[in-house]
Design a protein around this motif. Structure first.
Motif, short mmCIF file in Angstrom:
data_model
loop_
_atom_site.label_atom_id
_atom_site.label_comp_id
_atom_site.label_asym_id
_atom_site.label_seq_id
_atom_site.Cartn_x
_atom_site.Cartn_y
_atom_site.Cartn_z
N UNK A 1 11.97 2.48 1.91
CA UNK A 1 12.81 3.56 1.83
C UNK A 1 12.17 5.05 2.21
N UNK A 2 10.75 4.42 2.21
CA UNK A 2 9.90 5.95 2.91
C UNK A 2 8.84 5.38 3.60
N UNK A 3 8.23 6.33 4.61
CA UNK A 3 7.49 6.39 5.39
C UNK A 3 5.66 6.18 4.94
N UNK A 4 5.70 6.33 3.14
CA UNK A 4 4.21 5.78 2.67
C UNK A 4 3.69 4.75 2.18
N UNK A 5 4.99 4.29 1.54
CA UNK A 5 5.02 2.82 0.71
C UNK A 5 5.76 0.98 1.92
N UNK A 6 4.94 0.82 2.30
CA UNK A 6 4.49 -0.79 3.03
C UNK A 6 4.17 -2.16 2.19
N UNK B 1 0.51 -1.03 -0.56
CA UNK B 1 -0.27 -0.02 0.21
C UNK B 1 0.79 1.15 0.35
N UNK B 2 0.54 2.27 -0.34
CA UNK B 2 0.98 4.01 -0.47
C UNK B 2 0.16 4.56 -0.07
#
Length: 319
Positions: A85-90, A56-57
């Motif tokens: 790599x960031x806190x938006x895509x898991x 999910x993004x």
């Protein structure tokens, strides 16, 4: 400025005096570790037993702990959540439920529904299953990779030194891998592909430490052909002790910081390498070196080898 020395110069520690005690401890711990693996088993992750994957993004940064808490309320099993790599895509990985495919689809649907409901603007880019067959192949490939790495290393050392060195290196690697496997069986920390990478790193580190010590032992055997084998091994271990301690402590310090401050997704990998570094340092001294004594290696074996290589009888030199 005076340099900091972790190990004093010209140490004379009698490592070989403790070799039999260390052997007993190592055998007991190895047997206990393998017994734990056989009885309790390993807590295999989705990579090895199959499961569901949802990616999910999010429209804005999301806390991984908050997301993990929301997934936990769905009662769909222990989730493994990893950022990209960031806190938006898991990526959310969930265990595959027992039963038909419909049960697995319900798990994915529940997670997708929760994410879309609680995080407006989110884009669910994937919702898929990892089958048990594919996971079984991954488990086999991982075990095969570790086994072939250990065997290849032993064969290389066999040809590079003497057969006793190759067997000693293989025993050392088997000891180290067994210790870490036992730790994961005891703690039931999840074993995934990251842990396979950690085992390969442990094999590489243990090999490096063992080869450094073996190379010094070989040099000393050629210099001191009449020295008793136990005295020679003690001398070689003391000569490489400073390098061994500085390398090990540097690696463990960096891993300890990563263990304390690093993300949860790296916890298993970090603690595996940290434990492997500690065990590998111990085994390079108390498994790899004493095993040469147990297999009857003598300093004059290199005298015979040099005579064969040079075609002349080299005079023996005493210490």
């Amino acid at each position: 400025m005076k340099l900091l020395k972790l190990v004093p110069d010209n140490t004379n520690i009698n490592f070989m005096g403790w070799r039999n005690f260390a052997l007993i401890v190592s055998i007991l711990l190895t047997v206990a570790s393998l017994t734990l693996v056989a009885v309790r088993g390993l807590n295999l992750g989705i990579d090895f037993v199959g499961g569901q994957v949802v990616r999910a993004t999010f429209a804005k940064p999301v806390s991984i702990e908050e997301l993990r808490g929301k997934v936990a309320t769905l009662d769909v099993g222990e989730a493994s959540i990893q950022d990209f790599g960031d806190s938006k895509t898991y990526q959310i990985r969930l265990p595959r439920p027992e039963g038909p495919d419909a049960a697995a689809n319900q798990v994915v649907t529940a997670v997708r529904t929760m994410v879309i409901r609680d995080y407006p603007g989110v884009k669910v880019t994937a919702g898929e299953s990892v089958s048990g067959k594919v996971s079984g192949e991954l488990a086999w490939d991982g075990a095969l990779a570790i086994s072939l790495a250990m065997l290849g290393i032993a064969v290389y050392i066999w040809f590079r030194f003497e057969w006793q060195f190759g067997v000693g290196a293989l025993l050392t690697l088997f000891h180290d891998v067994s210790m870490v496997l036992g730790f994961f069986a005891l703690t039931q920390l999840q074993v995934d592909l990251n842990i396979v990478a950690a085992f390969l790193a442990i094999v590489g580190y243990s090999l490096n430490d063992t080869v450094v010590i073996y190379d010094r032992i070989r040099e000393d055997m050629r210099k001191y052909r009449k020295m008793p084998i136990l005295s020679l091994l003690n001398q070689s271990l003391n000569e490489t002790l400073s390098r061994t301690m500085v390398t090990s402590l540097s690696i463990m310090l960096a891993l300890f910081v990563l263990l304390m401050l690093g993300p949860d997704v790296l916890f298993g990998l970090t603690i595996a390498i940290l434990l492997g570094t500690f065990v590998g340092t111990y085994s390079s001294i108390y498994i790899s070196a004493p095993s040469l004594v147990w297999m009857g290696l003598k300093p004059d074996s290199f005298l015979r080898q040099d005579q064969e290589d040079e075609g002349t009888a080299a005079p023996a030199r005493s210490a």
